[in-house]
Design a protein around this motif. Structure first.
Motif, PDB file in Angstrom:
ATOM      1  N   PRO A   1       0.815  -1.222   0.000  1.00 26.51           N
ATOM      2  CA  PRO A   1       0.000   0.000   0.000  1.00 26.51           C
ATOM      3  C   PRO A   1       0.845   1.267   0.000  1.00 26.51           C
ATOM      4  CG  PRO A   1      -0.931  -1.603   1.512  1.00 26.51           C
ATOM      5  CD  PRO A   1       0.381  -2.168   1.055  1.00 26.51           C
ATOM      6  N   ASN A   2       1.953   1.267   0.731  1.00 27.99           N
ATOM      7  CA  ASN A   2       2.812   2.460   0.757  1.00 27.99           C
ATOM      8  C   ASN A   2       3.413   2.736  -0.618  1.00 27.99           C
ATOM      9  OD1 ASN A   2       2.244   2.712   3.428  1.00 27.99           O
ATOM     10  ND2 ASN A   2       4.253   2.075   4.167  1.00 27.99           N
ATOM     11  N   ALA A   3       3.792   1.671  -1.336  1.00 29.72           N
ATOM     12  CA  ALA A   3       4.338   1.865  -2.688  1.00 29.72           C
ATOM     13  C   ALA A   3       3.271   2.457  -3.601  1.00 29.72           C
ATOM     14  CB  ALA A   3       4.836   0.532  -3.239  1.00 29.72           C
ATOM     15  N   LEU A   4       2.039   2.011  -3.456  1.00 31.74           N
ATOM     16  CA  LEU A   4       0.950   2.574  -4.253  1.00 31.74           C
ATOM     17  C   LEU A   4       0.707   4.036  -3.903  1.00 31.74           C
ATOM     18  CD1 LEU A   4      -1.534  -0.426  -4.057  1.00 31.74           C
ATOM     19  CD2 LEU A   4      -0.325   0.349  -6.101  1.00 31.74           C
ATOM     20  N   THR A   5       0.812   4.381  -2.634  1.00 34.62           N
ATOM     21  CA  THR A   5       0.633   5.772  -2.221  1.00 34.62           C
ATOM     22  C   THR A   5       1.704   6.660  -2.846  1.00 34.62           C
ATOM     23  OG1 THR A   5      -0.331   5.064  -0.115  1.00 34.62           O
ATOM     24  CG2 THR A   5       0.475   7.321  -0.246  1.00 34.62           C
ATOM     25  N   VAL A   6       2.951   6.191  -2.836  1.00 32.40           N
ATOM     26  CA  VAL A   6       4.041   6.958  -3.447  1.00 32.40           C
ATOM     27  C   VAL A   6       3.819   7.086  -4.946  1.00 32.40           C
ATOM     28  CG1 VAL A   6       6.512   6.965  -3.927  1.00 32.40           C
ATOM     29  CG2 VAL A   6       5.691   6.344  -1.649  1.00 32.40           C
ATOM     30  N   PHE A   7       3.384   6.003  -5.595  1.00 28.45           N
ATOM     31  CA  PHE A   7       3.106   6.056  -7.029  1.00 28.45           C
ATOM     32  C   PHE A   7       1.997   7.060  -7.326  1.00 28.45           C
ATOM     33  CE2 PHE A   7       1.041   3.903 -10.831  1.00 28.45           C
ATOM     34  CZ  PHE A   7       1.913   4.469 -11.744  1.00 28.45           C
ATOM     35  N   SER A   8       0.975   7.082  -6.473  1.00 29.96           N
ATOM     36  CA  SER A   8      -0.103   8.060  -6.636  1.00 29.96           C
ATOM     37  C   SER A   8       0.428   9.483  -6.528  1.00 29.96           C
ATOM     38  CB  SER A   8      -1.190   7.816  -5.582  1.00 29.96           C
ATOM     39  OG  SER A   8      -2.142   8.844  -5.583  1.00 29.96           O
TER      40      SER A   8
ATOM     41  N   ILE B   1      -5.471   5.479  -8.093  1.00 28.92           N
ATOM     42  CA  ILE B   1      -4.455   4.679  -7.404  1.00 28.92           C
ATOM     43  C   ILE B   1      -4.484   4.959  -5.904  1.00 28.92           C
ATOM     44  CG2 ILE B   1      -1.982   4.255  -7.178  1.00 28.92           C
ATOM     45  CD1 ILE B   1      -3.224   3.057  -9.681  1.00 28.92           C
ATOM     46  N   ASP B   2      -4.783   6.203  -5.540  1.00 32.17           N
ATOM     47  CA  ASP B   2      -4.876   6.551  -4.127  1.00 32.17           C
ATOM     48  C   ASP B   2      -6.035   5.811  -3.461  1.00 32.17           C
ATOM     49  OD1 ASP B   2      -4.089   8.122  -1.815  1.00 32.17           O
ATOM     50  OD2 ASP B   2      -5.953   9.209  -2.104  1.00 32.17           O
ATOM     51  N   CYS B   3      -7.071   5.480  -4.215  1.00 35.03           N
ATOM     52  CA  CYS B   3      -8.166   4.667  -3.683  1.00 35.03           C
ATOM     53  C   CYS B   3      -7.778   3.190  -3.608  1.00 35.03           C
ATOM     54  CB  CYS B   3      -9.412   4.811  -4.554  1.00 35.03           C
ATOM     55  SG  CYS B   3     -10.128   6.470  -4.561  1.00 35.03           S
ATOM     56  N   VAL B   4      -6.845   2.767  -4.450  1.00 31.64           N
ATOM     57  CA  VAL B   4      -6.439   1.361  -4.489  1.00 31.64           C
ATOM     58  C   VAL B   4      -5.628   0.984  -3.256  1.00 31.64           C
ATOM     59  CG1 VAL B   4      -4.992  -0.312  -5.726  1.00 31.64           C
ATOM     60  CG2 VAL B   4      -6.536   1.196  -7.005  1.00 31.64           C
ATOM     61  N   ASP B   5      -4.764   1.895  -2.773  1.00 27.54           N
ATOM     62  CA  ASP B   5      -3.857   1.518  -1.686  1.00 27.54           C
ATOM     63  C   ASP B   5      -4.618   1.083  -0.436  1.00 27.54           C
ATOM     64  OD1 ASP B   5      -4.784   3.977  -0.865  1.00 27.54           O
ATOM     65  OD2 ASP B   5      -2.831   4.962  -0.798  1.00 27.54           O
ATOM     66  N   GLY B   6      -5.686   1.804  -0.100  1.00 27.12           N
ATOM     67  CA  GLY B   6      -6.468   1.414   1.067  1.00 27.12           C
ATOM     68  C   GLY B   6      -7.185   0.090   0.878  1.00 27.12           C
ATOM     69  N   LYS B   7      -7.670  -0.153  -0.333  1.00 23.22           N
ATOM     70  CA  LYS B   7      -8.356  -1.422  -0.598  1.00 23.22           C
ATOM     71  C   LYS B   7      -7.379  -2.594  -0.498  1.00 23.22           C
ATOM     72  CE  LYS B   7     -11.590   0.862  -3.763  1.00 23.22           C
ATOM     73  NZ  LYS B   7     -12.723   0.881  -2.853  1.00 23.22           N
ATOM     74  N   VAL B   8      -6.163  -2.415  -1.025  1.00 22.45           N
ATOM     75  CA  VAL B   8      -5.158  -3.477  -0.935  1.00 22.45           C
ATOM     76  C   VAL B   8      -4.772  -3.718   0.515  1.00 22.45           C
ATOM     77  CG1 VAL B   8      -2.785  -4.097  -1.537  1.00 22.45           C
ATOM     78  CG2 VAL B   8      -4.277  -3.094  -3.261  1.00 22.45           C
ATOM     79  N   ALA B   9      -4.636  -2.646   1.283  1.00 26.67           N
ATOM     80  CA  ALA B   9      -4.290  -2.785   2.700  1.00 26.67           C
ATOM     81  C   ALA B   9      -5.354  -3.594   3.442  1.00 26.67           C
ATOM     82  CB  ALA B   9      -4.127  -1.400   3.332  1.00 26.67           C
ATOM     83  N   ARG B  10      -6.636  -3.357   3.124  1.00 26.68           N
ATOM     84  CA  ARG B  10      -7.697  -4.104   3.790  1.00 26.68           C
ATOM     85  C   ARG B  10      -7.761  -5.547   3.297  1.00 26.68           C
ATOM     86  NH1 ARG B  10     -10.032   1.034   3.302  1.00 26.68           N
ATOM     87  NH2 ARG B  10     -10.953   0.553   1.273  1.00 26.68           N
ATOM     88  N   LEU B  11      -7.541  -5.767   2.006  1.00 30.90           N
ATOM     89  CA  LEU B  11      -7.594  -7.120   1.468  1.00 30.90           C
ATOM     90  C   LEU B  11      -6.487  -8.006   2.034  1.00 30.90           C
ATOM     91  CD1 LEU B  11      -8.374  -6.473  -2.320  1.00 30.90           C
ATOM     92  CD2 LEU B  11      -9.809  -7.722  -0.703  1.00 30.90           C
ATOM     93  N   LYS B  12      -5.276  -7.457   2.150  1.00 32.35           N
ATOM     94  CA  LYS B  12      -4.125  -8.252   2.576  1.00 32.35           C
ATOM     95  C   LYS B  12      -3.768  -8.052   4.043  1.00 32.35           C
ATOM     96  CE  LYS B  12      -0.892  -8.832  -0.525  1.00 32.35           C
ATOM     97  NZ  LYS B  12       0.212  -8.610  -1.489  1.00 32.35           N
ATOM     98  N   GLY B  13      -4.458  -7.140   4.712  1.00 37.81           N
ATOM     99  CA  GLY B  13      -4.151  -6.889   6.115  1.00 37.81           C
ATOM    100  C   GLY B  13      -2.774  -6.312   6.333  1.00 37.81           C
TER     101      GLY B  13
END
Length: 260
Positions: free
Chosen positions: A23-30, A59-71
């Motif tokens: 998720p952090n990598a996605l946030t930086v990419f966003s 992408i900023d919406c994706v990071d939170g979803k990935v964090a919840r999916l993978k814990g």
């Protein structure tokens, strides 16, 4: 919600199942995409800037979803996401203002950029403070033995309050009103029934207006800014009603203890 969330859900599933992106990598990419959007706005490439901002926001919406999916969410990730959002808005507002001012010499674009940044910052500063007030009021109302009271309920939702709270306020159970039923129906169909929040504000200023053309920047930004401010004032008003209602209940309970 129609143009961002469905795409973000599909991207989140692909990222979670087929990559090792955090998720952090996605946030930086966003944030990088946000900087690209700001650069495009600076060079008066409005369409390219709008598309880059849309991708950044998605992408900023994706990071939170990935964090919840993978814990895999972390407190630092929350901070990074929060700060990244603010940096993206400031960069894009500055890029949009500078690009149009350099092209036209119209000082109104400078005012526009500053106003957008200030409104966005006010919204994000106001939200946690309102949350702190709600939590403080509910903690003050909690009685011994009420440790299992659900604190995650919406304090503005009349149906979420305990029946004894209504009795203490001299009110009986209320039937769900038509506006509330309509709001719940719209929410189930991805329609946000409130005035305007950050999602709509960002979309209007950084996506819709640039795609429409330079002529739409000031009118759409001004209109969405007024609606955003009206929404914040409305939320503050509801918070005031909430604190007043619970304050009245606390006063009545104090008088009853004295009488007993």
């Amino acid at each position: 919600m129609y143009f961002v969330d469905p795409a973000a859900c599909r991207v989140a599933l692909a990222v979670a199942n087929r990559t090792r992106l955090t998720p952090n990598a996605l946030t930086v990419f966003s944030l990088v995409l946000g900087a690209v959007s700001a650069a495009c706005f600076t060079m008066n490439q409005l369409v390219a800037g709008a598309l880059a901002f849309y991708l950044s926001f998605m992408i900023d919406c994706v990071d939170g979803k990935v964090a919840r999916l993978k814990g895999t969410g972390t407190p630092f990730g929350l901070w990074l996401d929060y700060v990244g959002d603010r940096v993206r808005v400031v960069l894009c507002a500055g890029g949009l203002a500078y690009g149009q001012y350099a092209l036209t010499g119209d000082v109104r674009f400078i005012v526009l950029g500053a106003a957008v940044a200030v409104l966005d910052l006010f919204r994000y500063v106001n939200a946690p403070q309102m949350k702190r007030v709600r939590e403080a009021v509910k903690e003050g109302r909690q009685e011994p033995g009420d440790e299992h009271e659900p604190f995650d309920q919406d304090p503005f939702d009349q149906e979420s309050q305990e029946p004894q709270d209504r009795v203490a306020l001299g009110r009986g159970p209320r039937r769900r009103s038509f506006p509330r039923r309509l709001n719940r129906f719209l929410a189930r169909h991805r329609v946000r029934s409130h005035l305007i929040s950050g999602i709509e504000f960002h979309a209007a200023v950084f996506v819709v207006a640039p795609l429409a053309g330079a002529w739409a920047l000031i009118p759409l930004a001004a209109m969405s800014g007024v609606l955003l401010l009206a929404n914040e004032v409305f939320l503050v008003y509801r918070l005031w009603l909430f604190t007043r209602r619970h304050g009245a209940a606390s006063s009545q309970e104090s008088r009853e203890h004295v009488l007993v």
